[in-house]
Design a protein around this motif. Structure first.
Motif, PDB file in Angstrom:
ATOM      1  N   ARG A 295       0.753  -1.332  -0.054  1.00  0.00           N
ATOM      2  CA  ARG A 295      -0.156  -0.007   0.072  1.00  0.00           C
ATOM      3  C   ARG A 295       0.966   1.382   0.116  1.00  0.00           C
ATOM      4  NH1 ARG A 295      -4.651  -0.874  -1.961  1.00  0.00           N
ATOM      5  NH2 ARG A 295      -5.200   0.870  -0.696  1.00  0.00           N
ATOM      6  N   ARG A 296       2.205   1.075   0.076  1.00  0.00           N
ATOM      7  CA  ARG A 296       3.003   2.313   0.245  1.00  0.00           C
ATOM      8  C   ARG A 296       2.836   3.336  -0.722  1.00  0.00           C
ATOM      9  NH1 ARG A 296       7.608   3.156   3.184  1.00  0.00           N
ATOM     10  NH2 ARG A 296       7.455   0.826   3.841  1.00  0.00           N
ATOM     11  N   LYS A 297       2.551   3.176  -2.153  1.00  0.00           N
ATOM     12  CA  LYS A 297       2.389   3.898  -3.126  1.00  0.00           C
ATOM     13  C   LYS A 297       1.192   4.754  -2.959  1.00  0.00           C
ATOM     14  CE  LYS A 297       5.335   1.535  -6.324  1.00  0.00           C
ATOM     15  NZ  LYS A 297       5.407   1.179  -7.969  1.00  0.00           N
ATOM     16  N   ARG A 298       0.192   4.269  -2.471  1.00  0.00           N
ATOM     17  CA  ARG A 298      -0.871   4.728  -2.214  1.00  0.00           C
ATOM     18  C   ARG A 298      -1.188   5.647  -0.750  1.00  0.00           C
ATOM     19  NH1 ARG A 298      -4.849   2.465  -5.485  1.00  0.00           N
ATOM     20  NH2 ARG A 298      -4.115   0.761  -6.909  1.00  0.00           N
ATOM     21  N   TRP A 299      -0.194   5.479   0.057  1.00  0.00           N
ATOM     22  CA  TRP A 299      -0.393   6.202   1.237  1.00  0.00           C
ATOM     23  C   TRP A 299       0.301   7.503   1.418  1.00  0.00           C
ATOM     24  CZ3 TRP A 299       0.178   1.370   4.993  1.00  0.00           C
ATOM     25  CH2 TRP A 299      -0.947   0.517   5.091  1.00  0.00           C
ATOM     26  N   SER A 300       0.031   8.406   2.087  1.00  0.00           N
ATOM     27  CA  SER A 300       0.893   9.364   2.439  1.00  0.00           C
ATOM     28  C   SER A 300       1.987   9.042   3.579  1.00  0.00           C
ATOM     29  CB  SER A 300       0.217  10.492   3.295  1.00  0.00           C
ATOM     30  OG  SER A 300      -0.448  10.166   4.515  1.00  0.00           O
ATOM     31  N   GLU A 301       2.892   9.845   3.639  1.00  0.00           N
ATOM     32  CA  GLU A 301       4.304   9.605   4.567  1.00  0.00           C
ATOM     33  C   GLU A 301       3.582   9.455   5.916  1.00  0.00           C
ATOM     34  OE1 GLU A 301       7.227  12.461   4.312  1.00  0.00           O
ATOM     35  OE2 GLU A 301       7.510  12.063   1.774  1.00  0.00           O
ATOM     36  N   TRP A 302       2.675  10.342   6.358  1.00  0.00           N
ATOM     37  CA  TRP A 302       2.288  10.197   7.769  1.00  0.00           C
ATOM     38  C   TRP A 302       1.663   8.922   8.021  1.00  0.00           C
ATOM     39  CZ3 TRP A 302      -0.589  15.463   7.197  1.00  0.00           C
ATOM     40  CH2 TRP A 302       0.185  16.651   6.998  1.00  0.00           C
ATOM     41  N   HIS A 303       1.003   8.387   7.136  1.00  0.00           N
ATOM     42  CA  HIS A 303       0.246   7.332   7.227  1.00  0.00           C
ATOM     43  C   HIS A 303       1.028   5.913   7.250  1.00  0.00           C
ATOM     44  CE1 HIS A 303      -3.666   4.881   7.524  1.00  0.00           C
ATOM     45  NE2 HIS A 303      -3.362   4.166   6.462  1.00  0.00           N
ATOM     46  N   ILE A 304       2.042   6.072   6.547  1.00  0.00           N
ATOM     47  CA  ILE A 304       2.769   5.090   6.459  1.00  0.00           C
ATOM     48  C   ILE A 304       3.875   5.138   7.924  1.00  0.00           C
ATOM     49  CG2 ILE A 304       5.200   4.372   5.575  1.00  0.00           C
ATOM     50  CD1 ILE A 304       4.503   5.493   2.781  1.00  0.00           C
ATOM     51  N   ARG A 305       4.056   6.054   8.322  1.00  0.00           N
ATOM     52  CA  ARG A 305       4.610   6.340   9.645  1.00  0.00           C
ATOM     53  C   ARG A 305       4.013   5.682  10.564  1.00  0.00           C
ATOM     54  NH1 ARG A 305       6.360  12.182  10.956  1.00  0.00           N
ATOM     55  NH2 ARG A 305       6.918  11.760   8.796  1.00  0.00           N
TER      56      ARG A 305
ATOM     57  N   TRP B  59      -7.830  -5.726   4.292  1.00  0.00           N
ATOM     58  CA  TRP B  59      -6.964  -6.320   3.151  1.00  0.00           C
ATOM     59  C   TRP B  59      -6.763  -7.544   3.138  1.00  0.00           C
ATOM     60  CZ3 TRP B  59      -2.022  -8.102   3.561  1.00  0.00           C
ATOM     61  CH2 TRP B  59      -1.320  -8.100   2.189  1.00  0.00           C
ATOM     62  N   CYS B  60      -6.413  -8.159   4.098  1.00  0.00           N
ATOM     63  CA  CYS B  60      -6.397  -9.520   3.995  1.00  0.00           C
ATOM     64  C   CYS B  60      -7.428 -10.307   3.473  1.00  0.00           C
ATOM     65  CB  CYS B  60      -6.210 -10.348   5.390  1.00  0.00           C
ATOM     66  SG  CYS B  60      -4.579  -9.757   6.573  1.00  0.00           S
ATOM     67  N   ASP B  61      -8.576  -9.982   3.784  1.00  0.00           N
ATOM     68  CA  ASP B  61      -9.799 -10.480   3.216  1.00  0.00           C
ATOM     69  C   ASP B  61      -9.793 -10.233   1.645  1.00  0.00           C
ATOM     70  OD1 ASP B  61     -10.688 -11.785   5.600  1.00  0.00           O
ATOM     71  OD2 ASP B  61     -11.898 -10.091   5.928  1.00  0.00           O
ATOM     72  N   SER B  62      -9.292  -9.237   0.927  1.00  0.00           N
ATOM     73  CA  SER B  62      -9.429  -9.054  -0.321  1.00  0.00           C
ATOM     74  C   SER B  62      -8.182  -9.676  -0.932  1.00  0.00           C
ATOM     75  CB  SER B  62      -9.356  -7.470  -0.610  1.00  0.00           C
ATOM     76  OG  SER B  62      -7.921  -6.936  -0.116  1.00  0.00           O
ATOM     77  N   GLN B  63      -7.192 -10.311  -0.406  1.00  0.00           N
ATOM     78  CA  GLN B  63      -6.189 -10.905  -0.987  1.00  0.00           C
ATOM     79  C   GLN B  63      -6.452 -12.435  -1.049  1.00  0.00           C
ATOM     80  OE1 GLN B  63      -3.501  -8.891  -2.374  1.00  0.00           O
ATOM     81  NE2 GLN B  63      -5.340  -7.521  -1.539  1.00  0.00           N
TER      82      GLN B  63
END
Length: 443
Positions: A135-145, A214-218
């Protein structure tokens, strides 16, 4: 039909008769076995017989892959099938279907074993980094942190201050198998974390809920976490209250003491940050991520990286503009630090708490400063929609959502009024002049 004893030479020399599309040569040793040659030079062994009075012809294969003895053996086998009253084509189809079913059964068994192995071995700590990376490319730096901090193991020497870092709220669940993340287990974890850090516990639970979805969608992780684990009654019973922290805002009569203590802080960057936080109503991370490229001192505006809309532009009011213009330009960040790893102001909370103690004020969070802006603005009778747009709140009414997007000049008219009123209540006589700005404290 003329029959001959099939030999290698006869098979090789046999050709389609001129003027015909195909010609046949029949074997004397194996009843029904023939060799077919077409006008384009192709050859193949065939088997011809009757079943229930109906003629049938079955292709065996090319002489290039079938030798004579193998073709004869296949013809005899097909003859036995017909003599038993069966259609060789149907027998072949049934055999293929049975073989396919067997292969599918083996694959299903292997998949079931793989899923079982995952149920027995896959833990939250193993799946979480995969989730964050996907999900890294879809998230902001804050959300990743946020997603990295809630699972940090801790025990590392602090960059600022003494001692070791504390584990993140989800650290105690990292070794738990996904299949064991039941509502009961999550509820017990939430109850324990909420005792000491309710806000972080609530945030961590929200992040955990998104992870479970997310787990349920994979395909790889679907079904591993028990269904409804994050919605179980045990979890709802332990969820920390969403109510705002009582008393977490500055009152009008506290402004003078607060500004005096904050302006006397030894760190000018922290001091400017805290004052700007109160006077703009921005979120702490939004303001901390402000770059010099986001500032427009000519047209008096600042662009905030907004977690709701992506970004928003708000007025740069005179006093805040005076504070920010005086800050050192060490790097790209407006609120910079010469000691932090990324060059940004790291954690202003400890300094703020010391200022509160010096001012004799009760504890106040950084988010409480944002809350204070919204509350204090009511004294100026500023329209609620204007305050919401400055603060970056999501529009709550239909008219606000679809029809009201106020220009910067209109926001500035009200924002300057709010800033001036707060400074007056704080006893700060601020007079912007054309050649520069000066600040004086009222006697």
């Amino acid at each position: 039909m003329a029959k001959v004893n099939f030999t290698a030479g006869r098979v090789t020399e046999f050709k389609c008769e001129s003027g015909k599309s195909q010609s046949f040569l029949w074997d004397t040793a194996a009843p029904g076995l023939g060799l077919r040659a077409t006008a384009n030079g192709a050859k193949s062994y065939i088997f011809q017989a009757k079943l229930d009075g109906q003629a049938m012809r079955i292709t065996i294969g090319s002489p290039a892959t079938w030798d004579i003895s193998a073709a004869q053996a296949e013809a005899r086998r097909l003859k036995v099938v017909i003599d038993n009253g069966q259609d060789p084509r149907q027998v072949k189809a049934e055999g293929l279907a049975a073989n396919k079913a067997k292969i599918e059964a083996i694959a299903a068994e292997a998949e079931a074993k793989q899923i079982k192995d995952k149920h027995e071995t896959l833990t939250l700590g193993m799946a979480w980094p995969v989730y964050v990376e996907s999900r890294r490319k879809r998230w902001s730096e804050w959300h990743i942190r946020d997603n990295e901090n809630v699972v940090r193991v801790g025990g590392v020497q602090k960059v600022r201050g003494n001692g070791l870092t504390e584990p993140g709220p989800l650290a105690s669940l990292l070794d738990v198998r996904l299949s064991d993340l039941t509502g009961k287990r999550i509820g017990e974890w939430l109850a324990k974390e909420a005792e000491t850090r309710p806000t972080q516990a609530a945030l961590s639970f929200r992040l955990l809920s998104v992870f479970v979805n997310w787990c349920d969608s994979q395909a790889e992780y679907a079904g591993l976490v028990p269904t409804g684990a994050c919605k179980a009654q045990q979890v709802r019973d332990e969820m920390p209250s969403k109510n705002a922290k009582e008393g977490d805002s500055l009152q009008r009569e506290q402004l003078a003491a607060w500004f005096k203590a904050v302006r006397e802080m030894g760190n000018p960057v922290q001091s400017a940050y805290l004052q700007a936080l109160l006077l703009t109503g921005t979120r702490r991370r939004e303001l901390g991520a402000l770059r010099w490229d986001d500032m427009d001192f000519q047209w008096l505006s600042m662009t905030i990286r907004d977690k709701v809309e992506g970004e928003r532009t708000i007025p740069l009011c005179p006093y805040v503009g005076h504070l920010l213009a005086a800050l050192p330009r060490r790097n790209e960040w407006v609120f910079s630090s010469s000691t932090s790893a990324n060059g940004q102001l790291a954690e202003p909370t400890p300094g703020h708490k010391r200022a509160l103690i010096a001012a004799g004020l009760p504890d106040l969070t950084l988010h409480g400063l944002r809350r204070s802006f919204g509350s204090l603005a009511e004294w100026t009778e500023t329209p609620a929609g204007v305050v919401a747009q400055i603060m970056g709140h999501k529009p709550s009414a239909i008219a606000e959502k679809h029809y009201r997007r106020r220009p910067l000049d209109l926001l500035r008219m009200w924002h300057v009024k709010i800033e001036a009123w707060i400074l007056t209540q704080a006893g700060i006589d601020f007079v912007p002049i054309q050649a520069g700005m000066r600040v004086a404290t009222a006697a």
